[in-house]
Design an enzyme around this catalytic site. Structure first.
Site, PDB file in Angstrom:
ATOM      1  CE  LYS A 225      -3.060   2.664   3.043  1.00 53.14           C
ATOM      2  NZ  LYS A 225      -3.882   2.639   4.163  1.00 53.14           N
ATOM      3  CG  ASP A 230      -5.612   8.278   4.449  1.00 60.44           C
ATOM      4  OD1 ASP A 230      -6.492   8.912   3.614  1.00 60.44           O
ATOM      5  OD2 ASP A 230      -5.908   7.316   5.231  1.00 60.44           O
ATOM      6  CE  LYS A 237      -6.158   9.032   7.907  1.00 61.54           C
ATOM      7  NZ  LYS A 237      -6.830   7.812   8.660  1.00 61.54           N
ATOM      8  CG  ASP A 248      -1.932   5.698   5.038  1.00 64.33           C
ATOM      9  OD1 ASP A 248      -1.873   4.457   5.933  1.00 64.33           O
ATOM     10  OD2 ASP A 248      -3.162   6.028   4.723  1.00 64.33           O
ATOM     11  CG  ASP A 307      -9.799   7.500   7.212  1.00 71.25           C
ATOM     12  OD1 ASP A 307      -8.754   7.647   6.326  1.00 71.25           O
ATOM     13  OD2 ASP A 307      -9.805   7.575   8.254  1.00 71.25           O
ATOM     14  CD  GLU A 309      -6.856   5.439   2.297  1.00 68.60           C
ATOM     15  OE1 GLU A 309      -5.657   4.945   2.764  1.00 68.60           O
ATOM     16  OE2 GLU A 309      -7.780   5.572   3.087  1.00 68.60           O
ATOM     17  NE  ARG A 311     -10.676  -1.075   3.997  1.00 66.32           N
ATOM     18  CZ  ARG A 311     -11.364  -1.279   5.137  1.00 66.32           C
ATOM     19  NH1 ARG A 311     -12.480  -1.916   5.154  1.00 66.32           N
ATOM     20  NH2 ARG A 311     -10.659  -0.857   6.372  1.00 66.32           N
TER      21      ARG A 311
END
Length: 457
Positions: A225, A230, A237, A248, A307, A309, A311
Site C-alpha cells: 500500500k 491520507d 480525519k 501510510d 478513509d 482507501e 483496501r
C-alpha cells in the site's frame, strides 16, 4: 549507510554483558582497577545500563552492559541501545548475550539516524560480528530496514506518488529489474479503484510494477500500500490522526525493503513488486461516500467511507497479481486502526488460509524478533461487506472487527487457488525502544525474508 560492522581487530574493545544474577561473576573477572571503578560507579547490571571502564593508563578498556536475567523475557535487541551510548571505536562481544545474532542485529538497527532535514551525525561505534554469525545477512537486513525507515520518515511534500515511484525505480535499476509504471488515462481504464482514490490530488496516482529473477523460478509477488498521505478524503480525519499519515505508504516501504533483501540475496524466485501509489486528498473531484466504482476484477464497490482507501487500491493490485497465478502472494499495508486497538503498534496481525504458511511465518517472526500474530479470516463476517446497490461495500457499518473485515474485503479480490498472506502493519514506532528508534519502522519484512530464504534460497 552507517558502518554497522567491522572486520576483527586487535584494537576492538570488549562489551561485557551482565545480569543481576551474573554480575558478581562478571565483576570478579575484571581487573582490579576496572572492578573498583564499576563498584564505585554503582553499576548494578540493570537492563540497558551501560558503563565504560578505564584501563591502567586511563584508556577505554571495556564496556559493561546490563541485560535481563530471564532470556524468555529479555528484549533480544537490547544491544540496540549501544550505538548511541558508546564512544567512537570498534567493539566486540566479550561474552555472550542471550542471543548473539539478534544482539548484533539489534546493534545494527540501533545505528539508524534520520538526518535529511536536521543534521544528525552518524553514530561512530561499530561491532565485530560475533563468531558464527552471517555478517552479510545481518547487514542485508539492517540496510533494508534503513531503506524502509527513510522512506516512511520522509514527509509527504517530498514523498508523493512520483517520489515513491522514483525510489522503486532506483531499487529496480540497482538489481537489474524490469520496471514499468502505469499513470493517467491508462490507470483509469485498467485500475479504476486506484484512480478513484488518487484522482483528487494534483499528484497523479500510479501503479508501480517491477519484476526480477529467472522466469522459470517460482513466482513470488509482493503488493504494498503506497498511500503517500491520507487526509481521510471527504470523510476527513481529525488533525491528530493526520499527524503521522506520512507513514501510510509504510506497506510500500516495507515491500521495497523485502524486495531489496530478496534480490540482494539472489533468492531463486521470479519476483514481482506491485505498489499502488496515491495521495488521498480533498478537492472538488474527490471520491465521495456512496459513490460506486467498478474494479479491475469487475466487482462494483460502494464507498462506505473514503478513509478506508487502502483496501481499494490494494484490491486492484491484488487482482492484477492473481492474473499470472503466483506461487505466493504477500501484501503489506498500514490499513486499520482496529489492528492497533487489538494488538498495539508492535504486533501486526496477519491473515492467511494456508496453515503451513501461517505456521512458517509465526516461526520466523519469533526467530527474527519481528513480531506477527495470526488473526482469522472469519467467514461469518464476510456478509457484513454486502451492499444493497453494489457487489460490496468498502467499509461496513457497525465498527466491529475492522481489521478482519478489511482482510475479508481484500480476499474478495484474490483467487481461491492463490496462496495468499495479508499483513496489517503499523509501520511506525511511537516511542523509541532498543533497536527501534521513534518513527518509521520495518515490520514483518525480515520475517518474510527468512520465510522466502528457507523456501527459495
Amino acid at each position: 549507510m552507517p558502518n554497522f560492522f567491522s572486520a576483527p581487530s586487535a584494537a576492538s574493545t570488549p562489551i561485557l554483558f551482565a545480569t543481576k544474577n551474573t554480575w558478581d561473576a562478571v565483576a570478579a573477572s575484571l581487573p582490579a582497577l576496572a572492578r573498583a571503578f564499576a563498584i564505585a560507579s554503582g553499576f548494578t547490571a540493570k537492563p540497558g545500563e551501560c558503563l565504560a571502564l578505564p584501563g591502567e593508563s586511563g584508556q577505554l578498556a571495556s564496556v559493561l552492559f546490563g541485560l535481563e536475567d530471564d532470556p524468555a523475557k529479555a528484549n533480544p535487541f537490547h544491544a540496540g541501545q549501544l550505538p548511541a551510548k558508546l564512544p567512537a571505536g570498534v567493539y566486540h562481544f566479550g561474552n555472550a548475550p542471550h542471543d548473539a545474532r539478534l544482539a548484533a542485529l539489534g546493534f545494527a538497527l540501533g545505528s539508524y539516524r534520520f538526518g535529511r532535514y536536521k543534521k544528525a551525525e552518524p553514530y561512530a561505534a561499530s561491532l565485530v560480528p560475533p563468531e558464527g554469525t552471517d555478517a552479510t545477512d545481518l547487514t542485508r537486513m539492517a540496510e533494508a530496514a534503513m531503506l524502509a525507515r527513510d522512506l516512511i520518515n520522509t514527509p509527504p511534500n517530498d514523498m508523493g506518488p512520483d517520489e515513491l515511484a522514483a525510489a522503486a525505480k532506483m531499487l529496480a535499476d540497482e538489481f537489474g529489474a524490469a520496471y514499468r509504471c502505469v499513470i493517467g488515462d491508462e490507470l483509469a481504464r485498467e485500475f479504476p479503484l486506484i484512480h478513484a482514490v488518487g484522482m483528487a490530488s494534483p499528484r497523479a496516482p500510479r501503479l508501480i510494477d517491477f519484476t526480477w529473477g529467472e522466469a522459470s523460478h517460482p513466482k513470488v509477488t509482493l503488493v504494498g500500500k503506497g498511500v503517500c498521505f491520507d487526509t481521510g478524503g471527504l470523510d476527513l480525519k481529525p488533525s491528530s490522526a493526520m499527524l503521522i499519515m506520512k507513514k501510510d505508504m509504510g506497506g510500500a516501504a516495507n515491500v521495497l525493503a523485502l524486495a531489496r533483501m530478496v534480490m540482494d540475496a539472489k533468492l531463486k524466485v521470479r519476483l514481482r513488486v506491485l505498489i499502488p501509489a496515491v495521495e488521498n486528498a480533498v478537492s472538488g473531484n474527490a471520491f465521495r461516500p456512496l459513490d460506486i466504482f467498478p474494479s479491475r476484477k469487475g466487482l462494483t464497490v460502494e464507498i462506505g467511507n473514503t478513509d478506508a482507501e487502502g483496501r481499494l487500491v490494494l484490491a486492484d493490485a491484488l487482482t492484477l497479481a492473481c492474473e499470472e497465478k503466483p506461487d505466493l502472494l504477500i501484501d503489506l499495508g498500514t490499513l486499520t486502526g482496529a489492528a492497533r486497538v487489538a494488538l498495539g503498534p508492535d504486533l501486526p496481525p496477519f491473515y492467511t488460509n494456508d496453515e503451513a504458511l501461517a505456521a512458517d511465518v509465526t516461526r520466523h517472526a519469533q526467530a527474527e524478533n519481528d513480531p506477527l500474530w495470526r488473526l482469522p479470516l472469519w467467514q461469518p463476517y464476510d456478509a457484513w461487506l454486502d451492499s444493497k446497490v453494489a457487489d460490496l461495500n468498502n467499509a461496513p457499518s457497525g465498527g466491529f472487527a475492522g481489521s478482519i473485515t478489511c482482510a475479508l474485503f481484500m480476499q474478495r479480490f484474490v483467487t481461491a487457488e492463490t496462496r495468499w498472506l495479508h499483513a496489517d502493519i503499523y509501520g511506525w514506532t511511537p516511542k523509541a525502544k532498543p533497536g527501534r528508534p521513534e518513527g518509521g519502522e520495518c515490520q514483518g519484512a525480515r520475517a518474510f525474508y527468512k520465510l522466502l530464504s528457507e523456501r527459495y534460497g
